[in-house]
Motif scaffolding. Structure first.
Motif, short mmCIF file in Angstrom:
data_model
loop_
_atom_site.label_atom_id
_atom_site.label_comp_id
_atom_site.label_asym_id
_atom_site.label_seq_id
_atom_site.Cartn_x
_atom_site.Cartn_y
_atom_site.Cartn_z
N TRP A 55 0.83 -1.21 0.00
CA TRP A 55 0.00 0.00 0.00
C TRP A 55 0.87 1.26 0.00
O TRP A 55 0.51 2.28 -0.58
CB TRP A 55 -0.96 -0.04 1.19
CG TRP A 55 -2.23 0.71 1.01
CD1 TRP A 55 -2.74 1.66 1.85
CD2 TRP A 55 -3.20 0.55 -0.04
NE1 TRP A 55 -3.94 2.10 1.37
CE2 TRP A 55 -4.25 1.45 0.21
CE3 TRP A 55 -3.25 -0.26 -1.18
CZ2 TRP A 55 -5.36 1.57 -0.62
CZ3 TRP A 55 -4.35 -0.15 -2.02
CH2 TRP A 55 -5.39 0.76 -1.74
N ILE A 56 2.03 1.18 0.67
CA ILE A 56 2.97 2.30 0.65
C ILE A 56 3.45 2.52 -0.78
O ILE A 56 3.41 3.64 -1.32
CB ILE A 56 4.19 2.03 1.55
CG1 ILE A 56 3.81 2.07 3.03
CG2 ILE A 56 5.31 3.04 1.28
CD1 ILE A 56 4.91 1.62 3.98
N GLY A 83 0.64 3.44 -3.19
CA GLY A 83 0.12 4.76 -2.81
C GLY A 83 1.02 5.89 -3.28
O GLY A 83 0.54 6.97 -3.64
N LYS A 88 0.05 7.26 -6.70
CA LYS A 88 -1.32 7.68 -6.97
C LYS A 88 -1.45 9.20 -6.90
O LYS A 88 -0.76 9.83 -6.10
CB LYS A 88 -2.27 7.04 -5.95
CG LYS A 88 -2.46 5.54 -6.16
CD LYS A 88 -3.34 4.97 -5.08
CE LYS A 88 -3.40 3.45 -5.18
NZ LYS A 88 -4.00 2.86 -3.98
N ILE A 108 9.73 12.02 7.25
CA ILE A 108 8.36 11.55 6.97
C ILE A 108 7.42 11.99 8.08
O ILE A 108 6.33 12.49 7.83
CB ILE A 108 8.31 10.01 6.86
CG1 ILE A 108 9.26 9.53 5.78
CG2 ILE A 108 6.91 9.54 6.57
CD1 ILE A 108 9.56 8.06 5.90
N PHE A 165 -1.39 12.17 1.39
CA PHE A 165 -0.90 10.81 1.61
C PHE A 165 0.04 10.34 0.51
O PHE A 165 0.95 9.55 0.77
CB PHE A 165 -2.08 9.85 1.76
CG PHE A 165 -2.80 10.01 3.07
CD1 PHE A 165 -2.17 9.68 4.25
CD2 PHE A 165 -4.08 10.52 3.12
CE1 PHE A 165 -2.81 9.83 5.46
CE2 PHE A 165 -4.73 10.68 4.33
CZ PHE A 165 -4.10 10.34 5.50
N ILE A 187 3.46 11.50 1.46
CA ILE A 187 3.94 10.78 2.63
C ILE A 187 4.32 9.34 2.27
O ILE A 187 5.34 8.81 2.72
CB ILE A 187 2.89 10.82 3.76
CG1 ILE A 187 2.70 12.27 4.23
CG2 ILE A 187 3.30 9.97 4.94
CD1 ILE A 187 1.50 12.49 5.10
N MET A 188 3.49 8.72 1.40
CA MET A 188 3.81 7.35 0.99
C MET A 188 5.10 7.32 0.18
O MET A 188 5.88 6.37 0.28
CB MET A 188 2.66 6.75 0.17
CG MET A 188 1.42 6.45 0.97
SD MET A 188 1.75 5.52 2.47
CE MET A 188 1.01 6.59 3.69
N ALA A 237 7.74 7.33 2.68
CA ALA A 237 7.81 6.03 3.35
C ALA A 237 8.45 4.99 2.45
O ALA A 237 9.26 4.17 2.89
CB ALA A 237 6.41 5.58 3.76
#
Lengths: 312, 269
Positions: free
Chosen positions: B24-25, B28, B31, B222, B233, B236-237, B240
């Motif tokens: 998901w990181i 994401g 996206k 982060i 997000f 941030i992703m 990450a």
């Protein structure tokens, strides 16, 4: 033969003064000096950045250090007494206890189950599972936490989107917030125990297992009567490291909830950070640090005791 | 048999659950804001974009990455050097005070690491090292786990070999570098990876010691971005992913040493 050669060198000049290992004093002294030279670089770091801060922590816990450094005074046990009467500290204490009491048995039992399920697999699937469960540890607490924070988001978080629960604030609700934290802590804690259990179970004396199976022991009996006692030291070690880690739970809380809502996820470690960092009350923060260390030591000692008597 | 099948299914489901955050990181981070803020999840980025990474490097993310690497590699080199010397001495030499020293090391390891970080801050302020990467490297090197691990590995060296080296006239250092070190190399490898990963992810220590924007590490960066623009997000992703992917690659590549090191470090408990 080497032994006689070593012992022989000391014999010539004086009547031989031997130590308990049969070495001459001079030789023993030389070995001591060389050992300390080897240890020196490490000791400098250990003393400078572990022992000294421990000392500072202890000494400062008896001082009142406000924002104004010049006003530092010796206050005896005042910080400890304040802690005893501090409601916020106790709230953090009970939250910490809850986290430890839930996560330590859960982590231990779960990693034992996984370890026992995968240790007999072929090397490739075994490594695969070991890696997968270790993944959250190497991904790093911060990266793991921010992605969970997104997944827990009330509006565009995956959890609510999948469950059709749009708007529910998992981390803002005093009943659910701490359980979210415990769950994430769980995923970041089981990697190491699984690796340890796989190693320990692989070392269990296979002939005993086979003998028991020949004698008609059930799976369960084989596990509890033969494997369990042999992996007891590993279990003990896992209990202790998981306890230490759970007591120190901090990053998750700071990043997810900052101790909120209304202190329901604050822990001792988080409160220490707040005191030192936000309020500059180093004396009080260090006093709590001393107490936290003592609590952890007590927990570890109890587990050690219990595991020992269990085994004997 | 049924038990076996249920176990396998459970394990697979759990594996998915454990891999998913990383997935998901990474997805994401590709996206766009529209997809991320939509009410329905997009399981795979259908129109992947790189904007998040472009934005990320406008934060001084490159600087953060550099800081993190310097910190982790610095800790690794110093730890491996000091710990292999000390571990060897503890395992193979008989000297005055050995038992006491070893007990102190074990006790220190059982203490909560984070508790000494607050007093460390005061010490670092006194030394003028705050916001300096040394303030996170030095305490990492001081932590006695490395010495303990290297002692475990050094125990496996046969004493006869050391005596043979001595009789052949090799000095202490010569013996260490040409006889001992090659034999404990797997241990040093395990310790190196261990230190690298731990130092990379030691958030609390970094948080306390480093505050200036240009001296942050990736995890701190982060966290800072999350504090400042909590709804972006995608960005941030991306951060990450930048922090996580290198370390995951290192971990998978050296998995064998890593697991061996963990198991070795626990033999005595």
């Amino acid at each position: 033969m080497a032994q006689t050669a070593v012992a022989g060198t000391g014999r010539k000049p004086a009547p031989p003064k031997m130590d308990s290992h049969g070495r001459s004093r001079a030789l023993a002294r030389r070995e001591t000096v060389s050992a300390y030279l080897f240890l020196l670089p490490s000791l400098i770091f250990f003393i400078g950045f572990v022992v000294v801060p421990m000392g500072i922590c202890f000494v400062y816990s008896f001082l009142d250090m406000g924002i104004n450094k010049a006003a530092t005074t010796f206050v005896g046990f005042a910080n400890y007494i304040e802690m005893w009467n501090d409601k916020t500290f106790w709230q953090g204490f009970w939250n910490t206890v809850l986290i430890v009491v839930v996560s330590v048995p859960a982590v231990t039992a779960f990693s034992l189950w996984v370890g026992n399920s995968i240790y007999k697999m072929k090397p490739i699937p075994r490594s695969f599972y070991r890696c997968v469960f270790y993944l959250p540890v190497v991904t790093g607490t911060v990266a793991v936490t921010v992605v969970w924070k997104w997944m827990f988001n009330p509006y565009n978080g995956l959890l609510n989107q999948v469950t059709g629960n749009i708007g529910f604030d998992w981390l803002g609700n005093p009943h659910t917030a701490i359980w979210c934290i415990i769950m994430i802590l769980f995923t970041t804690s089981i990697g190491q125990p699984i690796v340890l259990y796989v190693a320990a179970l692989g070392n269990v004396d296979q002939s005993l297992v086979e003998a028991a199976e020949v004698d008609g022991a059930t799976r369960r009996q084989v596990f509890w009567r033969i494997k369990w006692p042999q992996i007891m030291p590993t279990t003990l070690y896992i209990l202790i490291i998981t306890t230490i880690n759970s007591f120190q739970c901090f990053a998750l809380i700071q990043l997810l909830t900052s101790g909120g809502p209304s202190g329901t996820t604050s822990t001792i470690m988080y409160y220490i950070f707040d005191m030192a960092y936000k309020y500059n009350r180093f004396g009080y923060a260090n006093a709590m640090g001393v107490i936290l260390a003592l609590i952890i030591a007590a927990f570890s000692a109890v587990q050690f005791k219990l595991a020992k008597t269990d085994n004997a | 048999m049924v038990y076996r099948v249920i176990t396998i299914i459970l394990l697979i489901l759990l594996a998915i659950f454990f891999i998913f955050p990383l997935y998901w990181i990474i997805t994401g981070s590709f996206k766009d804001a529209l997809t991320i803020n939509a009410r329905t999840p997009q399981w795979f980025p259908l129109n992947p974009i790189l904007d998040n990474y472009v934005k990320l490097f406008h934060q001084p993310a490159f600087r953060w990455l550099l800081n993190t690497v310097v910190m982790a590699v610095g800790s690794l080199i110093l730890t491996c050097f000091t710990a292999s010397l000390a571990g060897y001495a503890l395992a193979k030499k008989r000297f005055f005070g050995k038992a006491v020293l070893f007990t102190i090391i074990i006790c220190a390891m059982a203490l909560p690491k984070q508790v000494i970080v607050i007093p460390l801050l005061q010490e670092m302020q006194f030394l003028g090292l705050r916001d300096n990467l040394l303030s996170v490297i030095l305490p990492t090197v001081g932590w006695p786990f490395g010495v303990f691990l290297m002692k475990q590995f050094s125990e496996t060296i046969p004493t006869e070999i050391l005596e043979a080296a001595r009789i052949d006239g090799a000095g202490e250092l010569r013996t260490f570098f040409s006889v001992v070190f090659p034999m404990i190399k797997p241990g040093v490898g395990a310790l190196a990876i261990f230190t690298f990963v731990n130092s990379w992810n030691d958030y609390f220590l970094q948080l306390i010691m480093l505050t200036k924007r240009e001296s942050l590490t990736l995890p701190l960066g982060i966290a800072k971005m999350q504090g400042e623009m909590s709804s972006d997000f995608g960005l941030i992703m991306a951060g990450a992913a930048l922090a996580a992917v290198p370390i995951v690659v290192v971990f998978i590549a050296f998995q064998k040493y890593f697991t061996q090191g963990i198991a070795m470090g626990a033999v005595k408990g």
